[in-house]
Scaffold this motif. Structure first.
Motif, PDB file in Angstrom:
ATOM      1  N   VAL A 102       0.834  -1.205   0.000  1.00 28.18           N
ATOM      2  CA  VAL A 102       0.000   0.000   0.000  1.00 28.18           C
ATOM      3  C   VAL A 102       0.867   1.253   0.000  1.00 28.18           C
ATOM      4  N   LEU A 103       1.851   1.310   0.876  1.00 27.90           N
ATOM      5  CA  LEU A 103       2.686   2.506   0.980  1.00 27.90           C
ATOM      6  C   LEU A 103       3.577   2.694  -0.249  1.00 27.90           C
ATOM      7  N   SER A 104       4.034   1.605  -0.841  1.00 27.86           N
ATOM      8  CA  SER A 104       4.885   1.724  -2.024  1.00 27.86           C
ATOM      9  C   SER A 104       4.126   2.338  -3.199  1.00 27.86           C
ATOM     10  N   LYS A 105       2.802   2.117  -3.252  1.00 29.53           N
ATOM     11  CA  LYS A 105       2.005   2.703  -4.328  1.00 29.53           C
ATOM     12  C   LYS A 105       1.419   4.060  -3.939  1.00 29.53           C
ATOM     13  N   ALA A 106       1.246   4.280  -2.629  1.00 29.09           N
ATOM     14  CA  ALA A 106       0.665   5.542  -2.175  1.00 29.09           C
ATOM     15  C   ALA A 106       1.702   6.662  -2.100  1.00 29.09           C
ATOM     16  N   VAL A 107       2.976   6.273  -1.967  1.00 35.13           N
ATOM     17  CA  VAL A 107       4.038   7.264  -1.804  1.00 35.13           C
ATOM     18  C   VAL A 107       5.066   7.087  -2.918  1.00 35.13           C
ATOM     19  N   VAL A 108       5.467   8.187  -3.530  1.00 32.91           N
ATOM     20  CA  VAL A 108       6.449   8.155  -4.619  1.00 32.91           C
ATOM     21  C   VAL A 108       7.762   8.772  -4.150  1.00 32.91           C
ATOM     22  N   ARG A 109       8.870   8.082  -4.433  1.00 33.03           N
ATOM     23  CA  ARG A 109      10.197   8.588  -4.069  1.00 33.03           C
ATOM     24  C   ARG A 109      10.699   9.537  -5.169  1.00 33.03           C
ATOM     25  N   THR A 110      11.132  10.697  -4.744  1.00 33.90           N
ATOM     26  CA  THR A 110      11.681  11.662  -5.707  1.00 33.90           C
ATOM     27  C   THR A 110      13.174  11.425  -5.881  1.00 33.90           C
ATOM     28  N   ALA A 111      13.774  12.110  -6.876  1.00 32.05           N
ATOM     29  CA  ALA A 111      15.188  11.911  -7.189  1.00 32.05           C
ATOM     30  C   ALA A 111      16.097  12.314  -6.046  1.00 32.05           C
ATOM     31  N   ASP A 112      15.663  13.299  -5.245  1.00 30.79           N
ATOM     32  CA  ASP A 112      16.513  13.767  -4.148  1.00 30.79           C
ATOM     33  C   ASP A 112      16.327  12.936  -2.874  1.00 30.79           C
ATOM     34  N   GLY A 113      15.605  11.821  -2.988  1.00 27.66           N
ATOM     35  CA  GLY A 113      15.451  10.934  -1.847  1.00 27.66           C
ATOM     36  C   GLY A 113      14.243  11.205  -0.984  1.00 27.66           C
ATOM     37  N   HIS A 114      13.509  12.266  -1.275  1.00 29.87           N
ATOM     38  CA  HIS A 114      12.319  12.572  -0.499  1.00 29.87           C
ATOM     39  C   HIS A 114      11.119  11.771  -1.026  1.00 29.87           C
ATOM     40  N   SER A 115      10.074  11.721  -0.244  1.00 34.13           N
ATOM     41  CA  SER A 115       8.861  11.012  -0.657  1.00 34.13           C
ATOM     42  C   SER A 115       7.664  11.947  -0.603  1.00 34.13           C
ATOM     43  N   SER A 116       6.732  11.718  -1.498  1.00 37.23           N
ATOM     44  CA  SER A 116       5.508  12.529  -1.527  1.00 37.23           C
ATOM     45  C   SER A 116       4.333  11.636  -1.879  1.00 37.23           C
ATOM     46  N   PRO A 117       3.172  11.871  -1.270  1.00 33.50           N
ATOM     47  CA  PRO A 117       1.999  11.038  -1.549  1.00 33.50           C
ATOM     48  C   PRO A 117       1.446  11.269  -2.943  1.00 33.50           C
ATOM     49  N   THR A 118       0.923  10.223  -3.553  1.00 32.29           N
ATOM     50  CA  THR A 118       0.331  10.314  -4.894  1.00 32.29           C
ATOM     51  C   THR A 118      -1.187  10.393  -4.767  1.00 32.29           C
ATOM     52  N   LYS A 119      -1.696  11.449  -4.136  1.00 32.07           N
ATOM     53  CA  LYS A 119      -3.110  11.545  -3.801  1.00 32.07           C
ATOM     54  C   LYS A 119      -4.009  11.701  -5.024  1.00 32.07           C
ATOM     55  N   LYS A 120      -3.462  12.136  -6.122  1.00 39.11           N
ATOM     56  CA  LYS A 120      -4.287  12.328  -7.311  1.00 39.11           C
ATOM     57  C   LYS A 120      -4.511  11.039  -8.087  1.00 39.11           C
TER      58      LYS A 120
END
Length: 629
Positions: free
Chosen positions: A51-69
């Motif tokens: 669930v979390l691997s699909k709900a959250v996307v890792r950015t190039a700088d190592g940060h994560s952001s939710p894919t709410k859309k």
């Protein structure tokens, strides 16, 4: 590391180990903050990493952001338990037909243990209702039988119930018989898996398919292995009468009840969209079994109730050997204030579960020895104990009779040990409980016509309706302030507020009324009309009884009115209450008539169930009103 932790750090470590952070926020709140679909996806798969691997996307700088859309598309997966679909309580045939407009599967509710079976090639996993692994001794034998039942089923997820069955009769054995030691006491029994749903088959997830299609797939791909892997017993139903007959049949067989599923319903993990029918759910609890038992002992409670008596041993007197028998232990039905009061009022002797200290007057098995026993059972209070049904349990000494899912529904201050339920009376109640399982109802269409007839003929029927003599209805004195009626226990709105119950009770006239020689033409036409509609003779239960049913009685009101009118009664509005014989008193109705009987809803339901007007003493409602002392 522990030396570097603060006390709060150590608390959180312990809570993490116990899987309880105590932050007053469960997975629903936390996951929905990550993504709107995250909790629903978690319910579907129980795979938090996925669930979390699909709900959250890792950015190039190592940060994560939710894919709410982006909507999450996570479905059931093999070897990961799926939250089981559940059922809500169904209180009437009418409610079931309303909730299942497409017709339904009526399925036997087996009294076993819910098991979710996962098969991946030759690997098996079994999960309980709470998604924990099932004890091996209950399911290991299925490894040999499931491949026989599903010869072409490489991968599958089954929803099922596991229980013991008698191999000679095919009859399911009681709940709890799957235990290691208990199972050995049944020589001619096998552990059997009753399969009622398939939610994954050979790579295809079936959650979105209607139950009728899932059942078809199951029947096409499964072959029964007698007394080992069996289909659950179901019947497709579209007519209310067929459902009534099915419920009656199941209850007479002593089975737990039915599960009803709309034919077009999908499998929704964690949702209560199925219906469950049990004896104590029907018609406001009127079919629940109850007995007036004496408090014989008690156990210490746990948690917030630790250190006080909160679990009570209830029993009855056996006049044959002049000893007391145990019937059940009960821990629900009292509020906190009542429990505090009972600590002082109940005269007990502490024996700390020591068998050598059990008094001679008590017949008690080793497992039922309490922490405290009554100093004198004849001086102990009598409580009305209500449960799902009378059952038989070897740990109790009242001829094995017990009460399933017991709760205290009333403190019987009007009774002593002499008038409480004795062992012979309990045996009679047990017998009648198994015989009285008729749940038939007048049809909805007939109700409308009956009401119309009542409206147009009210003048004639009110002046010339026959009277029926009934038993004394003197209100019992000294009713407890903690009176609870079985019909309004649990989530139902109480009929008597705490303020009302503090007020003095009313005494009522003991005199009945005499039968008139003839029925009025209007009353006769009305009854004949009902007969034509439901095609069965109706008893004259309420002939001569006039009733005020206040507006505040909402739940099951239409069923009450149908029964009352069909069985010969006359409904009055609140402006006519001066002429009424019986009144359901709910607080917004006061009465100036000394002859009015103020009773609980249970009086109505019991009169309907037993098809005889009940004596009103035990159903009296404490109240205060104009003209009443």
């Amino acid at each position: 590391m522990a030396e570097m932790c603060t006390s709060n750090d150590l608390k959180m470590i312990i809570r993490l180990v116990k899987h309880d952070l105590r932050i007053n926020a469960g997975p629903k709140h936390i996951l929905e903050a990550v993504h709107p679909d995250a909790y629903q996806a978690f319910q579907m798969s129980r795979d938090l990493d996925a669930v979390l691997s699909k709900a959250v996307v890792r950015t190039a700088d190592g940060h994560s952001s939710p894919t709410k859309k982006t909507a999450l598309k996570i479905t059931a997966s093999l070897m990961t338990p799926v939250l089981p679909m559940l059922a809500e309580a169904c209180k009437s045939v009418e409610y079931a037909m309303k909730k299942c407009p497409n017709g339904m599967y009526s399925e036997i509710k087996y009294d076993g243990e819910r098991v979710q079976v996962h098969k991946k090639g030759s690997e098996f996993k079994y999960f309980s209702r709470s998604l924990k692994p099932v004890l091996p001794h209950k399911v290991n034998m299925f490894r040999d039988y499931i491949p026989q039942a599903f010869p072409y089923g490489t991968d599958l997820i089954l929803d099922s119930e596991v229980l013991l069955v008698d191999v000679k009769t095919g009859k399911p054995l009681p709940f709890g018989s799957l235990g290691v030691h208990k199972k050995n006491s049944f020589e001619d029994a096998n552990v059997c898996l009753f399969v009622f749903d398939c939610i994954y088959y050979n790579g295809e997830v079936l959650l979105e398919k209607p139950v009728k299609e899932r059942r078809r797939i199951l029947e096409q791909n499964m072959k029964e292995v007698p007394n080992r892997i069996m289909f659950s017993e179901i019947k497709e139903i579209h007519d209310p009468k067929d459902l009534e007959n099915m419920i009656t049949k199941v209850l007479k067989l002593g089975l737990e009840g039915l599960v009803l599923k709309d034919l077009m319903s999908t499998y929704e993990p964690g949702k209560r969209h199925w219906l469950k029918v049990k004896k104590d759910y029907l018609y406001g609890g009127a079919m629940a079994d109850s007995a007036d038992l004496v408090v014989l002992g008690a156990w210490f409670g746990t948690g917030q109730k630790g250190g006080m008596m909160s679990v009570f041993l209830m029993g009855c007197y056996n006049p044959t050997n002049q000893k007391w028998c145990t019937v059940t232990k009960v821990h629900t039905g009292h509020d906190d204030k009542t429990l505090e009061r009972l600590q002082k009022e109940l005269v007990m002797i502490k024996i700390s579960k020591e068998a050598s200290k059990v008094p001679d007057w008590l017949c008690c098995t080793k497992t039922m020895i309490p922490d405290f026993v009554a100093q004198d059972p004849k001086a102990m209070p009598v409580w009305e104990i209500t449960g799902a049904e009378f059952t038989q349990h070897e740990v109790h000494t009242a001829s094995g009779i017990s009460i399933r899912f017991p709760r205290v529904t009333r403190i019987r201050d009007d009774k002593t040990w002499k008038t409480a339920t004795s062992l012979p009376e309990l045996k009679d109640l047990f017998k009648k409980s198994k015989e009285n399982c008729d749940v038939s109802l007048p049809s909805t269409s007939g109700v409308k016509d009956v009401h119309k007839a009542s409206d147009t003929e009210s003048d004639n029927s009110s002046t010339s309706s026959p009277k029926k003599k009934f038993a004394s209805s003197e209100t019992s004195k000294g009713l407890s302030k903690s009176v609870r009626d079985p019909a309004v226990s649990g989530k139902r709105k109480p009929e008597v507020t705490s303020k009302e119950s503090d007020k003095s009770t009313s005494s009522s006239n003991n005199e009945g009324t005499e039968n008139d020689a003839e029925e009025s033409p209007a009353k006769r036409r009305k009854k004949e009309h009902v007969h034509d509609i439901i095609k069965k003779p109706l008893p004259d239960v309420f002939v001569g009884v006039k009733l005020v049913l206040p507006p505040s009685v909402i739940e099951d009101r239409s069923e009450l009115e149908r029964y009352f009118i069909a069985y010969g009664g006359e409904l009055l509005d609140t402006s006519q209450k001066e002429d009424s014989t019986h009144i359901i008193h709910v607080g917004d109705v006061t009465d100036g008539n000394e002859e009015a009987r103020h009773v609980t809803l249970r009086w109505l339901w019991d009169s309907i169930k037993l098809q005889a007007l009940q004596e009103t003493r035990r159903y009296a409602v404490p109240f205060s009103g104009a003209g009443n002392p």
